[in-house]
Design an enzyme around this catalytic site. Structure first.
Site: not given
Ligand code: ATP
Ligand code: MG
Length: 468
Positions: A74, A76, A158
């Site tokens: 997705d 963001d 993170d």
């Molecule tokens: P994917 O969607 O492929 O699983 P993602 O990195 O986009 O991976 P998401 O859970 O969609 O993961 O979160 C979006 C972003 O928000 C992450 O890339 C990170 O920068 C931030 N993020 C999410 N969860 C946390 C957390 N628990 N602590 C700090 N930052 C976070």
């Molecule tokens: Mg994501």
């Protein structure tokens, strides 16, 4: 693409302590990411916010994945606009959020998630006095809705590889935490002090493992070292959030690898305590059953087939059942009620840790119940079972048990044949079954009625081949 990214970097990245407040800026000739690769809806959200005078970037998983030539799950967006300001810009926007407020902008089935820049809560003295303290005594962040600047936003993310911002207009990448360096070295590295960042949010330990499995990266040694020691902190996480996280761990297509990493970092036991105990008691069988279930799930996802969390949880918990059944039988409970009671107890205990919703716990029980019914095939039973909506899951589960080494007397093959053959062949299979039973029992059939006796628990700890 990764190679191209690093060949095209004109100057080596400057060494800097991370996180930093001035980002490394990669211009469009220094990286291969083009706006044409990005969802047009995401591009339009960013442009609209920029035109309204806000800062807006693509961030997180989509930038990371595109640099790795992986199709993003997705897109963001991070922006300086508050959720209310974002909502005012779009007709199709909804403010959502349990832990923090986000805006979902809907375009048909595609959703672009827009988050306002946020800052880390300082661990300030005020916190200790205030009733509204944003952290608990172990440093866990309880409230996380303080808005901040772009720089703040980068620091509260993170991992370094998740703190890359892409400006769709200039096609620049802003790298605040040497994320590109870590992508190049295939490393998962926390931003800031690892121990503190895990204490702020223990779910980051699960995320480290999830990304390591998904991207086939290593967890950088300082980010890896505290995990086993802090793993038990996962017990403090609300069970509903853990359910969401566990689904992400096991339904992303890399479940088998993820499971190995969870074991390696001692993260499996705080999530599935009873299953972890079963893995200790009977490692080969339990490990094989769970791994096989996860490998099948990965394969189905690869093939675009549907997967159900119920099947997954049924498999994750099954190895823990026999010990429970045995305990209850030792206390004098007859086999069938003992099995029912053990299943009930196990699921309720698990739900305290991970809030599996009823719509999944009911089918877990049905899949398990099927295991008792599949051996009983005489008369019309086999045909009735075939019509049962849970037959397929029950049959697949039976094959799974067999592949983990459970002895069922060829029951899986029997059901495979039965499904494939004609009506008359089916009748003859049932007849054969009856006469085999007579032969093997050496007794007239009448005397076996209702005699589907269950054996005592197997000494190897594998569940009984119930009702065989
Ligand atoms: P994917 O969607 O492929 O699983 P993602 O990195 O986009 O991976 P998401 O859970 O969609 O993961 O979160 C979006 C972003 O928000 C992450 O890339 C990170 O920068 C931030 N993020 C999410 N969860 C946390 C957390 N628990 N602590 C700090 N930052 C976070
Ligand atoms: Mg994501």
């Amino acid at each position: 693409m990764l190679k191209k990214l690093f060949q095209s970097l004109r100057s080596p990245l400057r060494r800097a302590k991370h996180p930093r407040s001035t980002p490394e800026v990669l211009t469009n000739s220094q990286h291969p990411l083009r706006r044409g690769q990005i969802s047009r809806y995401a591009v339009s959200v960013v442009e609209r916010l920029q035109n309204a005078g806000y800062q807006a970037y693509l961030v997180g998983g989509c930038v990371r994945d595109l640099l790795l030539d992986i199709e993003p799950k997705d897109f963001d967006v991070a922006t300086s606009a508050t959720p209310e300001q974002v909502r005012a810009e779009f007709r199709n926007a909804r403010v959502i959020g349990r832990r923090f407020k986000l805006v979902h902008v809907h375009f048909g089935r595609e959703i672009i998630e827009v988050a306002t820049f946020r800052a880390n809560h300082p661990q300030s003295e005020d916190d200790e006095d205030s009733n509204l303290s944003s952290r608990n005594e172990s440093g866990r962040i309880l409230r996380d809705n303080v808005y901040g600047s772009l720089e703040d936003d980068a620091q509260r993310r993170d991992f370094t590889i998740n703190a890359l911002y892409y400006d769709v207009t200039g096609e620049h990448i802003l790298d605040y935490a040497r994320g590109v360096h870590d992508i190049r070295n295939r490393l998962i590295r926390l931003i800031g002090d690892p121990e503190q960042r895990y204490q702020e949010d223990p779910v980051r330990m699960l995320r480290a493992v999830r990304f390591a499995a998904k991207l086939d990266f290593d967890i950088e040694k300082h980010s890896a070292a505290p995990i086993p020691r802090l793993a038990a902190m996962l017990r403090e996480i609300p069970s509903a959030r853990l359910f969401d996280e566990v689904l992400k761990l096991f339904l992303a297509g890399y479940a088998e690898h993820t499971f190995e990493l969870l074991l390696e970092y001692d993260l499996f036991a705080p999530l599935f305590p009873a299953s972890a105990a079963a893995l200790k008691r009977n490692p080969d069988y339990a490990h094989s059953l769970i791994s096989q279930a996860l490998a099948n799930t990965d394969l189905r996802i690869q093939q675009g087939k549907p997967v159900t969390p119920a099947f997954l949880f049924a498999a994750l918990l099954w190895p823990a059942l026999p010990a429970r059944v045995a305990q209850l039988q030792d206390r004098g409970m007859p086999p069938i009620p003992a099995m029912q009671e053990a299943a009930h107890e196990l699921i309720s205990e698990q739900c305290q840790r991970i809030a599996v919703p009823k719509r999944f716990t009911i089918p877990i029980r049905e899949i398990w119940d099927m295991q008792e019914r599949l051996p009983r095939r005489s008369g019309k039973r086999a045909d009735l079972l075939l019509e049962n909506p849970r037959f397929r899951a029950g049959y697949d589960f039976l094959l799974l048990r067999e592949s983990a080494g459970e002895k069922t007397g060829g029951l899986g093959d029997w059901w495979t044949d039965y499904q494939d053959c004609s009506d008359s062949e089916r009748r003859s299979m049932i007849r054969d079954l009856n006469s085999n039973q007579e032969e093997s029992s050496g007794a007239p059939r009448k005397r076996r009625r209702g005699g589907n006796r269950r054996r005592g628990p197997r000494s190897d700890g594998a569940p009984n081949s119930v009702g065989e």
